[in-house]
Each structure stands twice: as C-alpha cells, then as structure tokens.
Design an enzyme around this catalytic site. Structure first.
Site, PDB file in Angstrom:
ATOM      1  N   ASN A  19       0.837  -1.190   0.000  1.00  0.00           N
ATOM      2  CA  ASN A  19       0.000   0.000   0.000  1.00  0.00           C
ATOM      3  C   ASN A  19       0.877   1.247   0.000  1.00  0.00           C
ATOM      4  O   ASN A  19       1.986   1.247   0.523  1.00  0.00           O
ATOM      5  CB  ASN A  19      -0.958   0.008   1.202  1.00  0.00           C
TER       6      ASN A  19
ATOM      7  N   PHE B 170      -1.643   8.061   4.519  1.00  0.00           N
ATOM      8  CA  PHE B 170      -2.465   8.573   5.633  1.00  0.00           C
ATOM      9  C   PHE B 170      -3.764   9.223   5.143  1.00  0.00           C
ATOM     10  O   PHE B 170      -4.148  10.305   5.602  1.00  0.00           O
ATOM     11  CB  PHE B 170      -1.683   9.586   6.479  1.00  0.00           C
TER      12      PHE B 170
ATOM     13  N   SER C 299       5.570   4.810   8.736  1.00  0.00           N
ATOM     14  CA  SER C 299       4.971   4.621   7.421  1.00  0.00           C
ATOM     15  C   SER C 299       5.938   5.087   6.343  1.00  0.00           C
ATOM     16  O   SER C 299       6.497   6.180   6.432  1.00  0.00           O
ATOM     17  CB  SER C 299       3.673   5.415   7.298  1.00  0.00           C
TER      18      SER C 299
ATOM     19  N   ASN D 235       5.064   5.917   3.384  1.00  0.00           N
ATOM     20  CA  ASN D 235       4.276   6.541   2.324  1.00  0.00           C
ATOM     21  C   ASN D 235       4.054   8.036   2.491  1.00  0.00           C
ATOM     22  O   ASN D 235       3.357   8.660   1.698  1.00  0.00           O
ATOM     23  CB  ASN D 235       2.921   5.833   2.210  1.00  0.00           C
ATOM     24  N   THR D 236       4.614   8.626   3.543  1.00  0.00           N
ATOM     25  CA  THR D 236       4.612  10.076   3.719  1.00  0.00           C
ATOM     26  C   THR D 236       6.055  10.539   3.684  1.00  0.00           C
ATOM     27  O   THR D 236       6.867  10.099   4.493  1.00  0.00           O
ATOM     28  CB  THR D 236       3.944  10.478   5.045  1.00  0.00           C
TER      29      THR D 236
ATOM     30  N   LYS E 269       5.443   2.957  17.145  1.00  0.00           N
ATOM     31  CA  LYS E 269       5.497   1.962  16.072  1.00  0.00           C
ATOM     32  C   LYS E 269       6.691   2.241  15.174  1.00  0.00           C
ATOM     33  O   LYS E 269       6.836   3.342  14.650  1.00  0.00           O
ATOM     34  CB  LYS E 269       4.207   1.978  15.244  1.00  0.00           C
TER      35      LYS E 269
ATOM     36  N   ASN F 269       6.124  -1.998  11.457  1.00  0.00           N
ATOM     37  CA  ASN F 269       5.279  -1.553  10.356  1.00  0.00           C
ATOM     38  C   ASN F 269       5.697  -2.269   9.072  1.00  0.00           C
ATOM     39  O   ASN F 269       6.444  -3.242   9.103  1.00  0.00           O
ATOM     40  CB  ASN F 269       5.402  -0.029  10.201  1.00  0.00           C
TER      41      ASN F 269
END
Length: 353
Positions: free
Chosen positions: A110, A114, A172, A174-175, A210, A239
């Site tokens: 993915n 967010f 994450s 993805n940011t 996390k 994660n």
C-alpha cells in the site's frame, strides 16, 4: 472459516482492492461478518502497559482508518483494536491505485499516504465507542504540515478522552520524510511532546511507538535507548517494509509498504533484537506477517507481550481473529504455560544470530 465467509472473500477479490476494503467496512456495519464475542481464558488474559486484555491478539491500524466499525470489531474476537491513522486535518492521501494484493505471496503493498477523515470525524466516532473494548488510535501527521511532530500531540489531545492507548506512527514509508523522525534526536523530541500532551489529559492514555522493520543495527539500538528514556509504554515492532526480496506476484515492484507473510521473519528478528536490548523494561507488541496461531505464538516466544495483524484478513477473513486466539490458547497449554505472559521471550534465541 465458514463456507459463506470463503464465498464472500472470493467475491471481494473480484473487485479492486481498495473498493473491496470499503465493502468489508460496510459489511461490518451491516452485521454481515462473524461476531463470536470476546475470546478469552485464564491462559489468554494478560495486561500490557497497565491495560487488561481478554486475549493478546489485536487488530493493527489501517483496517478501520476512520473508526467506522468499532462495535462489530469489538465482537470479532480481538483482544484489542487499533484504528487510524488519524491526522489533524482530513487528507485524501496518495493518488489511486494505491493498494495491491500480492496473492501468490499472501501479502499486500500500500501507498495510501495517511488518507483519513481527520481527527474531528474520528473523535466523534470514538466518543460512541463500546466501553467494554480496548481501543487505541494510531496518530499521524499531515503531509503538508509545518510541524509534523506537533501533529501527533494535537491528535492525542483531541481524541485522548476516548482512548485506552495511542500509537505514535513514524514508520509509514508513504509520507515523505516521515521515517526521518525515527532518528534518535528527532524521535526523542517528538515523543517528549506527545508525553507532555498525554499528561494534560484527564485520564492516562498509554503511548506506544510503532517502528519500521528496515532499521539498521544502530537504529534498533537508538529506538531501544529512546524507548527507555522517553516514558512511552510499549513499542510496536513492526510496520511495513520497503524490502521486496523473494516476491513472486505481478505487482511486487509497486511502490509502497509491503505487509503480510513475507514480512514475518524479518519483523520477528527485529522484535527479538529489541527484546534483548529492552530487557523487559518496555513491553513489545509483535506485528508483521501473522496469519495463524503458530505465527502469533512465535512472536510471543520471541519477546512480544501481545500481537497484532491486519493483512491476513484479506486472505483468511475476519474469523481469523478468534481462530488465532483459540489456537494460541491450545499452543500455550501444549507447552505447559498457565498464562501467556510466561511464554514471552521463552524462545527468543531462535531469532538471534
């Protein structure tokens, strides 16, 4: 898994993954999913960070991003539930498509970024939460924020009255530049602000951190140092990963975070390494690649006091929550443990070089 659940999963897999996910949330709200109620026993009951759990099997963040299905999820067999991530302001996330099933690998990639409805909408739903469940919120930062560290504290301040725990998510992929906050100095400063916000709440909310599985050895040591000194209550390891080693599926090279079965061994090794470094001073929650009671048990024996999963629901359905919990009870009994806490770290050496 029942025949009806198998048929429902097969139908969902005919749709785009993100659309299928939205359908699953609607199915929960309509009462169309398994709801066995609490799964517990003397052997499964435990506590982490002062929070009593009916069993140590939790739902990881990302499944219910906007806290839309709290009541049915609380009846699905999980010992605790984490929703989010929530950011101060609503944001649409990255362009679609941004979720990919890797069926051959029992995995997913993915790059959501967010996407969520923002802390106001999430707090409104959390205020209506089931009172007998254990519910936490994954805290996030807006992509265009001028002060991402402050975003985490703002979300906790806004939603804290309705939470048992809150997770600081700096892992994450993805940011852009979010993982830079895992550096020792930046992480210490960020957590200091979150802990300060926690102390101003009317009730104590446990704060978890996390981390990513892609930290090097020094990075893992830094996390352990910060975990001991910052006042956080637990570390969630781990994660999603950027590693693509050994994947077979057609979408294996898509950008984003990889979750699911291929992550299991790597995340468990990181968990075991942290367990040694923390030496029972800060509890651990094991995440990454769990799809069976055996996987959950392995994480616990590697050093986790509790576990979470999410991606396996895509392939095994919501009934997996109760199956893992009941299966874990049997595995603990087979090895002579009267309570899950006795098993924590009992086979940690199996995961250390």
């Amino acid at each position: 898994m029942s025949l009806s659940e198998k048929l429902a999963l097969a139908a969902l897999h005919r749709f785009d993954p993100e659309f299928a996910h939205s359908l699953s949330i609607k199915a929960l709200g309509a009462g169309l999913t398994p709801q066995p109620g609490p799964v517990t026993s003397d052997r499964l009951r435990t506590s982490i960070a002062g929070i009593d759990l009916p069993n140590p099997v939790g739902l990881a963040a990302g499944f219910d991003k906007n806290a839309q299905a709290l009541a049915p999820l609380a009846k699905a067999g999980f010992g605790f539930i984490e929703v989010g991530a929530a950011t101060p302001r609503a944001q649409s996330g990255n362009p679609k498509p941004r979720l990919f099933r890797l069926t051959e690998d029992r995995a997913a990639i993915n790059r959501f970024g967010f996407n969520n409805e923002g802390m106001d909408a999430v707090a409104t739903r959390l205020a209506q939460r089931p009172k007998d469940a254990v519910i936490g919120l994954n805290l996030g930062a807006n992509k265009d924020s001028d002060d991402r560290a402050d975003d985490f504290a703002r979300v906790l301040t806004h939603c804290g009255a309705h939470l048992d725990f809150a997770t600081v998510n700096v892992s994450s992929p993805n940011t852009e530049k979010l993982r830079d906050l895992q550096g020792k100095d930046a992480l210490s400063a960020l957590l200091s602000g979150v802990i300060e916000a926690r102390e101003k709440l009317d009730q104590r909310v446990a704060v978890f951190l996390k981390i990513a599985p892609d930290l090097d050895e020094q990075g893992i040591r830094d996390v352990a140092d910060v975990a001991r000194s910052s006042g956080i209550d637990a570390v969630i390891a781990t994660n999603t990963t950027l590693d693509r080693t050994g994947l077979k599926s057609a979408d294996k090279d898509q950008a984003g975070g990889l979750s699911g079965a291929p992550l299991f061994a790597h995340s468990t090794r990181v968990l075991a390494q942290l367990s040694v470094l923390l030496d029972d001073q800060v509890p651990l929650i094991g995440v990454g690649g769990i799809s069976s009671a055996q996987d959950a048990y392995a994480k616990i024996c590697a050093g986790a006091s509790a576990v979470q999963f999410y991606t396996a629901l895509v392939y095994h359905g919501l009934s997996l929550a109760s199956e893992i919990a009941t299966g874990l009870d049997k595995l603990l009994a087979q090895d002579g443990f009267t309570n899950v806490a006795e098993a924590v770290g009992s086979k940690r050496s199996d995961w250390l070089d």
